[in-house]
Enzyme design. Structure first.
Site, PDB file in Angstrom:
ATOM      1  N   ILE A 263      40.218  56.546  79.470  1.00 27.92           N
ATOM      2  CA  ILE A 263      39.894  56.472  78.047  1.00 27.92           C
ATOM      3  C   ILE A 263      39.688  57.875  77.500  1.00 27.92           C
ATOM      4  CG2 ILE A 263      38.158  55.667  76.380  1.00 27.92           C
ATOM      5  CD1 ILE A 263      37.986  53.076  77.958  1.00 27.92           C
TER       6      ILE A 263
ATOM      7  N   ASN B 187      49.735  53.451  72.125  1.00 29.74           N
ATOM      8  CA  ASN B 187      49.428  52.852  73.427  1.00 29.74           C
ATOM      9  C   ASN B 187      50.075  51.479  73.515  1.00 29.74           C
ATOM     10  OD1 ASN B 187      47.925  52.408  75.941  1.00 29.74           O
ATOM     11  ND2 ASN B 187      46.653  50.993  74.755  1.00 29.74           N
TER      12      ASN B 187
ATOM     13  N   ALA C 248      58.109  41.590  76.788  1.00 23.05           N
ATOM     14  CA  ALA C 248      57.412  42.187  75.642  1.00 23.05           C
ATOM     15  C   ALA C 248      57.277  43.707  75.752  1.00 23.05           C
ATOM     16  CB  ALA C 248      56.044  41.541  75.474  1.00 23.05           C
ATOM     17  N   GLU C 249      56.546  44.199  76.750  1.00 30.12           N
ATOM     18  CA  GLU C 249      56.233  45.640  76.785  1.00 30.12           C
ATOM     19  C   GLU C 249      57.472  46.527  76.787  1.00 30.12           C
ATOM     20  OE1 GLU C 249      53.068  46.958  79.458  1.00 30.12           O
ATOM     21  OE2 GLU C 249      52.666  44.875  79.902  1.00 30.12           O
TER      22      GLU C 249
ATOM     23  N   MET D 126      45.453  55.041  82.523  1.00 31.47           N
ATOM     24  CA  MET D 126      44.211  54.325  82.798  1.00 31.47           C
ATOM     25  C   MET D 126      42.980  55.224  82.656  1.00 31.47           C
ATOM     26  SD  MET D 126      45.403  51.397  83.233  1.00 31.47           S
ATOM     27  CE  MET D 126      46.829  50.477  83.788  1.00 31.47           C
TER      28      MET D 126
ATOM     29  N   HIS E 192      49.510  47.828  75.231  1.00 31.51           N
ATOM     30  CA  HIS E 192      48.459  47.025  75.875  1.00 31.51           C
ATOM     31  C   HIS E 192      49.027  45.641  76.194  1.00 31.51           C
ATOM     32  CE1 HIS E 192      44.453  45.751  76.940  1.00 31.51           C
ATOM     33  NE2 HIS E 192      44.716  44.618  76.299  1.00 31.51           N
TER      34      HIS E 192
ATOM     35  N   ASP F   4      41.492  50.329  72.228  1.00 31.54           N
ATOM     36  CA  ASP F   4      42.413  49.269  71.781  1.00 31.54           C
ATOM     37  C   ASP F   4      42.142  48.842  70.337  1.00 31.54           C
ATOM     38  OD1 ASP F   4      43.712  49.202  74.293  1.00 31.54           O
ATOM     39  OD2 ASP F   4      42.226  47.818  75.089  1.00 31.54           O
TER      40      ASP F   4
HETATM   41  C1  GAR Z   1      51.224  47.920  81.798  1.00 35.64           C
HETATM   42  O1  GAR Z   1      51.173  46.526  81.847  1.00 35.64           O
HETATM   43  C2  GAR Z   1      50.437  48.422  80.614  1.00 35.64           C
HETATM   44  O2  GAR Z   1      50.537  47.626  79.474  1.00 35.64           O
HETATM   45  C3  GAR Z   1      49.047  48.375  81.165  1.00 35.64           C
HETATM   46  O3  GAR Z   1      49.166  48.819  82.500  1.00 35.64           O
HETATM   47  C4  GAR Z   1      50.478  48.533  82.982  1.00 35.64           C
HETATM   48  C5  GAR Z   1      51.109  49.823  83.454  1.00 35.64           C
HETATM   49  O4  GAR Z   1      52.342  49.597  84.074  1.00 35.64           O
HETATM   50  N1  GAR Z   1      48.154  49.203  80.382  1.00 35.64           N
HETATM   51  C6  GAR Z   1      46.888  48.903  80.165  1.00 35.64           C
HETATM   52  O5  GAR Z   1      46.338  47.946  80.637  1.00 35.64           O
HETATM   53  C7  GAR Z   1      46.156  49.898  79.272  1.00 35.64           C
HETATM   54  N2  GAR Z   1      44.951  49.304  78.755  1.00 35.64           N
HETATM   55  P1  GAR Z   1      53.420  50.758  84.254  1.00 35.64           P
HETATM   56  O6  GAR Z   1      52.735  51.951  84.905  1.00 35.64           O
HETATM   57  O7  GAR Z   1      54.444  50.130  85.165  1.00 35.64           O
HETATM   58  O8  GAR Z   1      53.985  51.094  82.896  1.00 35.64           O
END
Ligand code: GAR
Length: 201
Positions: free
Chosen positions: A95, A110, A182-183, A93, A112, A153
Site C-alpha cells: 500500500i 490499479n 475481466a482483468e 502488493m 483489483h 481501493d
Molecule cells: C491479480 O488478480 C490482481 O488483480 C491482484 O493480484 C493478482 C496479481 O496477479 N491484485 C490485488 O489483489 C491488489 N489488491 P498477477 O501478478 O499475475 O498480475
C-alpha cells in the site's frame, strides 16, 4: 507521435503485466509504452516477463531501505529517471502512502479482482478476495480498474467487468476466470484510455 511513458509496479507472477505487454504488441495499447517495470520483490516472475520483452526493470526492497518513506523515495527517483507519465499497479502488493499518491493525482491506476465496492480495501488482495466472495455466496464477481488515491481501493472507477461464479468454483478457479474474462481485458483497455487522455493534454 508521443506516447505516454508507463511504469508497471509488480510483486508476483505478472500475468497482468503480460496482458499489457501483449496488448502493446497487438495494437490494443497505442498511446502508451511500457518504459519501466518496478518490483518490490527480487523473486517476482514478472521481472522475467519484463526482461523477455526488453523492458528495463528495477527492484526496490522496503526491507533493505528500512522505512516506507525511503521505499517511496526510491520509487519516485526511478519514476523521475524514466520520466514516467502513468503508474500502473498490476498485482502490486504494497500500500502506497498518501504522500506518494498525492504526488500523482489521476496518474496511478490499479486493477483489483472484485467489483468494487465489494471485497476491497485493507486485507483484500490476491486469493483472499476470491475466498471472501465465495464465503459470502455472491453469484457474480469481477474486476475493477480504478484511480489510486489515499483510500485503499477507494479512487474513481475507470472500468469494471462482471464474471459469473459457478457452483463448483474454488478460490483458484475463480481467480483464474476473473483474470481471463475481466482483468486481462479491462486493464489494457483502461491503460489505453488513460494514455490517450494524457497525450491529448
Ligand atoms: C491479480 O488478480 C490482481 O488483480 C491482484 O493480484 C493478482 C496479481 O496477479 N491484485 C490485488 O489483489 C491488489 N489488491 P498477477 O501478478 O499475475 O498480475
Amino acid at each position: 507521435m508521443r506516447k505516454a511513458r508507463i511504469a508497471v509496479f509488480v510483486s508476483g507472477g505478472g500475468t497482468n503485466l503480460q496482458a499489457l505487454i501483449d496488448a502493446s504488441a497487438s495494437g490494443i495499447i497505442t498511446d502508451g509504452e511500457i518504459s519501466l517495470v518496478i518490483s518490490n520483490s527480487a523473486t517476482a516472475y514478472a521481472l522475467e516477463r519484463a526482461a523477455r520483452a526488453g523492458i528495463p526493470t528495477e527492484t526496490v526492497l522496503k526491507k533493505e531501505l528500512g522505512s516506507q518513506q525511503a521505499f517511496e523515495n526510491a520509487l519516485i527517483a526511478a519514476l523521475d529517471r524514466y520520466e514516467i507519465d502513468l503508474i500502473v499497479l498490476a498485482g502490486f502488493m504494497s500500500i502506497l502512502s498518501e504522500s506518494f499518491t498525492s504526488k500523482y493525482p489521476r496518474r496511478i491506476i490499479n486493477v483489483h479482482p472484485s467489483l468494487i465496492p465489494s471485497f476491497c480495501g485493507k486485507g483484500f488482495y490476491g486469493l483472499h478476495v476470491h475466498e471472501a466472495a465465495l464465503a459470502y455466496g455472491v453469484k457474480v464477481t469481477g474486476a475493477t480498474v480504478h484511480f489510486v488515491n489515499e483510500i485503499p481501493d477507494g479512487g474513481e472507477i475507470i472500468l469494471q467487468r462482471a464474471v459469473n461464479i459457478l457452483d463448483n468454483d474454488t478460490p483458484e478457479t475463480l481467480q483464474r476466470r476473473v483474470m481471463e474474462q475481466a482483468e486481462w481485458k479491462i486493464l489494457p483497455e483502461a491503460v489505453q484510455k488513460i494514455s490517450k487522455e494524457i497525450i491529448a493534454l
